[in-house]
Write a protein that holds these residues in place. Sequence first.
Motif, PDB file in Angstrom:
ATOM      1  N   ILE A  40       0.843  -1.203   0.000  1.00  0.00           N
ATOM      2  CA  ILE A  40       0.000   0.000   0.000  1.00  0.00           C
ATOM      3  C   ILE A  40       0.875   1.249   0.000  1.00  0.00           C
ATOM      4  O   ILE A  40       0.660   2.184  -0.765  1.00  0.00           O
ATOM      5  CB  ILE A  40      -0.939   0.017   1.236  1.00  0.00           C
ATOM      6  CG1 ILE A  40      -1.991  -1.091   1.127  1.00  0.00           C
ATOM      7  CG2 ILE A  40      -1.622   1.372   1.389  1.00  0.00           C
ATOM      8  CD1 ILE A  40      -2.874  -1.238   2.356  1.00  0.00           C
ATOM      9  N   GLU A  67       2.380   1.686  -3.346  1.00  0.00           N
ATOM     10  CA  GLU A  67       1.398   2.054  -4.366  1.00  0.00           C
ATOM     11  C   GLU A  67       0.971   3.521  -4.205  1.00  0.00           C
ATOM     12  O   GLU A  67       0.874   4.258  -5.186  1.00  0.00           O
ATOM     13  CB  GLU A  67       0.200   1.112  -4.192  1.00  0.00           C
ATOM     14  CG  GLU A  67      -0.911   1.251  -5.181  1.00  0.00           C
ATOM     15  CD  GLU A  67      -2.114   0.416  -4.732  1.00  0.00           C
ATOM     16  OE1 GLU A  67      -1.931  -0.739  -4.296  1.00  0.00           O
ATOM     17  OE2 GLU A  67      -3.236   0.950  -4.778  1.00  0.00           O
ATOM     18  N   LEU A  68       0.700   3.941  -2.969  1.00  0.00           N
ATOM     19  CA  LEU A  68       0.190   5.295  -2.753  1.00  0.00           C
ATOM     20  C   LEU A  68       1.284   6.362  -2.765  1.00  0.00           C
ATOM     21  O   LEU A  68       1.066   7.479  -3.208  1.00  0.00           O
ATOM     22  CB  LEU A  68      -0.565   5.382  -1.420  1.00  0.00           C
ATOM     23  CG  LEU A  68      -1.843   4.572  -1.252  1.00  0.00           C
ATOM     24  CD1 LEU A  68      -2.435   4.832   0.120  1.00  0.00           C
ATOM     25  CD2 LEU A  68      -2.867   4.920  -2.319  1.00  0.00           C
ATOM     26  N   PHE A  69       2.445   6.019  -2.248  1.00  0.00           N
ATOM     27  CA  PHE A  69       3.474   7.047  -2.056  1.00  0.00           C
ATOM     28  C   PHE A  69       4.790   6.733  -2.761  1.00  0.00           C
ATOM     29  O   PHE A  69       5.747   7.496  -2.638  1.00  0.00           O
ATOM     30  CB  PHE A  69       3.737   7.241  -0.555  1.00  0.00           C
ATOM     31  CG  PHE A  69       2.489   7.457   0.256  1.00  0.00           C
ATOM     32  CD1 PHE A  69       1.818   8.661   0.200  1.00  0.00           C
ATOM     33  CD2 PHE A  69       1.976   6.443   1.059  1.00  0.00           C
ATOM     34  CE1 PHE A  69       0.662   8.858   0.943  1.00  0.00           C
ATOM     35  CE2 PHE A  69       0.820   6.635   1.802  1.00  0.00           C
ATOM     36  CZ  PHE A  69       0.165   7.849   1.742  1.00  0.00           C
ATOM     37  N   ASP A 119      -1.059  18.021  -3.417  1.00  0.00           N
ATOM     38  CA  ASP A 119      -2.100  17.415  -4.256  1.00  0.00           C
ATOM     39  C   ASP A 119      -1.852  15.927  -4.430  1.00  0.00           C
ATOM     40  O   ASP A 119      -1.212  15.508  -5.371  1.00  0.00           O
ATOM     41  CB  ASP A 119      -2.141  18.108  -5.622  1.00  0.00           C
ATOM     42  CG  ASP A 119      -0.733  18.293  -6.182  1.00  0.00           C
ATOM     43  OD1 ASP A 119       0.217  17.937  -5.463  1.00  0.00           O
ATOM     44  OD2 ASP A 119      -0.605  18.773  -7.321  1.00  0.00           O
ATOM     45  N   GLU A 120      -2.331  15.150  -3.507  1.00  0.00           N
ATOM     46  CA  GLU A 120      -2.209  13.694  -3.625  1.00  0.00           C
ATOM     47  C   GLU A 120      -3.463  13.060  -3.051  1.00  0.00           C
ATOM     48  O   GLU A 120      -4.228  13.717  -2.325  1.00  0.00           O
ATOM     49  CB  GLU A 120      -0.970  13.199  -2.857  1.00  0.00           C
ATOM     50  CG  GLU A 120      -1.046  13.523  -1.375  1.00  0.00           C
ATOM     51  CD  GLU A 120       0.120  13.004  -0.542  1.00  0.00           C
ATOM     52  OE1 GLU A 120       1.010  12.357  -1.088  1.00  0.00           O
ATOM     53  OE2 GLU A 120       0.099  13.263   0.655  1.00  0.00           O
ATOM     54  N   LEU A 121      -3.702  11.835  -3.412  1.00  0.00           N
ATOM     55  CA  LEU A 121      -4.729  10.982  -2.802  1.00  0.00           C
ATOM     56  C   LEU A 121      -6.168  11.514  -2.915  1.00  0.00           C
ATOM     57  O   LEU A 121      -7.067  10.945  -2.315  1.00  0.00           O
ATOM     58  CB  LEU A 121      -4.417  10.754  -1.301  1.00  0.00           C
ATOM     59  CG  LEU A 121      -3.034  10.234  -0.966  1.00  0.00           C
ATOM     60  CD1 LEU A 121      -2.774  10.405   0.521  1.00  0.00           C
ATOM     61  CD2 LEU A 121      -2.889   8.780  -1.341  1.00  0.00           C
ATOM     62  N   GLU A 122      -6.392  12.579  -3.673  1.00  0.00           N
ATOM     63  CA  GLU A 122      -7.740  13.148  -3.706  1.00  0.00           C
ATOM     64  C   GLU A 122      -8.770  12.178  -4.280  1.00  0.00           C
ATOM     65  O   GLU A 122      -9.956  12.265  -3.970  1.00  0.00           O
ATOM     66  CB  GLU A 122      -7.757  14.468  -4.495  1.00  0.00           C
ATOM     67  CG  GLU A 122      -7.340  15.679  -3.657  1.00  0.00           C
ATOM     68  CD  GLU A 122      -8.160  15.871  -2.383  1.00  0.00           C
ATOM     69  OE1 GLU A 122      -9.393  15.870  -2.467  1.00  0.00           O
ATOM     70  OE2 GLU A 122      -7.558  15.993  -1.306  1.00  0.00           O
ATOM     71  N   LEU A 176      -9.152   9.254  -3.415  1.00  0.00           N
ATOM     72  CA  LEU A 176      -9.662   8.385  -2.344  1.00  0.00           C
ATOM     73  C   LEU A 176     -10.645   9.114  -1.444  1.00  0.00           C
ATOM     74  O   LEU A 176     -11.350   8.513  -0.642  1.00  0.00           O
ATOM     75  CB  LEU A 176      -8.500   7.861  -1.486  1.00  0.00           C
ATOM     76  CG  LEU A 176      -7.512   6.919  -2.167  1.00  0.00           C
ATOM     77  CD1 LEU A 176      -6.367   6.605  -1.220  1.00  0.00           C
ATOM     78  CD2 LEU A 176      -8.205   5.645  -2.586  1.00  0.00           C
ATOM     79  N   MET A 177     -10.700  10.446  -1.561  1.00  0.00           N
ATOM     80  CA  MET A 177     -11.591  11.234  -0.696  1.00  0.00           C
ATOM     81  C   MET A 177     -12.947  11.326  -1.372  1.00  0.00           C
ATOM     82  O   MET A 177     -13.053  11.284  -2.588  1.00  0.00           O
ATOM     83  CB  MET A 177     -11.023  12.657  -0.505  1.00  0.00           C
ATOM     84  CG  MET A 177      -9.582  12.703  -0.037  1.00  0.00           C
ATOM     85  SD  MET A 177      -9.372  12.102   1.629  1.00  0.00           S
ATOM     86  CE  MET A 177      -8.219  10.764   1.394  1.00  0.00           C
ATOM     87  N   ARG A 178     -13.981  11.488  -0.551  1.00  0.00           N
ATOM     88  CA  ARG A 178     -15.314  11.618  -1.153  1.00  0.00           C
ATOM     89  C   ARG A 178     -15.498  13.025  -1.717  1.00  0.00           C
ATOM     90  O   ARG A 178     -15.095  13.986  -1.141  1.00  0.00           O
ATOM     91  CB  ARG A 178     -16.397  11.348  -0.098  1.00  0.00           C
ATOM     92  CG  ARG A 178     -17.794  11.738  -0.565  1.00  0.00           C
ATOM     93  CD  ARG A 178     -18.835  11.163   0.320  1.00  0.00           C
ATOM     94  NE  ARG A 178     -19.127   9.788  -0.026  1.00  0.00           N
ATOM     95  CZ  ARG A 178     -19.879   9.428  -1.077  1.00  0.00           C
ATOM     96  NH1 ARG A 178     -20.359  10.316  -1.900  1.00  0.00           N
ATOM     97  NH2 ARG A 178     -20.138   8.157  -1.300  1.00  0.00           N
TER      98      ARG A 178
END
Lengths: 137, 320
Positions: free
Chosen positions: B288, B291-293, B313-316, B318-320
């Motif tokens: 994980i 993959e994410l970072f 600006d990362e992971l947006e 995954l946010m609702r």
Amino acid sequence: MNNSEPKIVAFCCNWCSYAGADLAGTSRMQYPANLRIIRVMCSGRVNPVFVLKALRVGADGVLVLGCHPGDCHYLTGNYRTRRRLSITMKFMEYMGIEPERIQVSWCSASEGSRFAEVVTEVTADLKRISPNRLFND
Amino acid sequence: MTREIEKKLRDAVRELLEKGTIDRIVGYEAGSLKFSTTPLITSNKADVDRLVINPFTHSNLSVFLRDLCGKVGIVAKGCDARSIISLIQDRQIARKDVFVIGAPCGGVIDLAKVEKLTGLDRDEVDDIVWQGEKAAITFAGSTQKFSAKEVLADSCLGCDPSDFKECDMLIGEIEPIVGGKELGQDRIREMEAMAPAQRWEFWKKEFSRCIRCYGCRQVCPACFCDRCFVEETEPRWISPLPKWQDNLIFQVVRMMHVAGRCTNCGECERICPANIPLGSLTKKMEEIVDELFQYRAGTDKDAPPLMAAYQPDELEDLMR
């Protein structure tokens, strides 16, 4: 689809999303009454154990709300929340929890309507999946 | 071969102690049981001859570093060396206080696997040595060869030992990846092939065996909190009774705490008296994080700890 009303624990940050919830209330916007709000000073305060504890004691879902990226009152608190909860979401999915149960979103103090919208969507998500029996014996 | 490496190590350590480059050494010595090794921590030159290097040196010795004073020499395998870098990143130890003696390994042998293969107790096996890519095991009067996959600890499969950094000295040569990177991911793919509800049932069953001995926490160099959340009483995060729900929460939160620090050394899985497959969790967390970072724990001592850093600006997604 199930008929029961999901219980949702929402962690709202003091400066943006809690004020957003307040605005939704004072503007008399309709949103599902499934939310139990816990106010935290910053979404960065939310430890993964808070989320798991909420699910453990019977919440159907957990919603973490913070300021929009870049707008954090403490400058970088929500960036840290984002990293921390991203791995929490990914990891819990691997454990076998439905991804709908842990959600993170951003909502500013002026976005009462967005708050109502997010809560409505999350409630609909949780109504679609079965109630939380994960931690039942 | 092994003897030669041991001689090299002992000579080097003796010289370091004599010169005063290091005050004490943390290494491995032969344990009281056959094929076992145990940590050796000493400042006495006479003890240096007890140091060993063999395929049974499973302990991640970096766990001792926080408690030792003075300049400490440490014998480190690939994963241990990364744990040391991770501790430096977290400011738990200072770079100047450690002298890392890199001892590249081709993986440690899982004696439980050997017992299964031979059908014998480990005491009844005569010898285990590496012959090229195979492990030659002598038992019941004959020698049989087994592939790395059959005898190595699961955490060692797919390990990439090439990023040996921050070593002050290297004993031996860096070995290639054991069996290719994918080999280590097999167990995660198996797990993911199950339906989510099945996975939850699987973990429920596994964690119902946990006796909360906290061995996994004690043996982990990334678990360095002075006060662990499980021991907090106000509020009490998890019940003191070893119920599977709380056992699971303990382990899951522990995994979150070691994300970006865990080097997948496999010690938690090895120490577990209930044989809970914790390696499947550490491996997944490693994946994980990658993959994410695009981050690999313990590869850059000057990088900030993973969870203390951010990109605007990362992971947006995954946010609702």
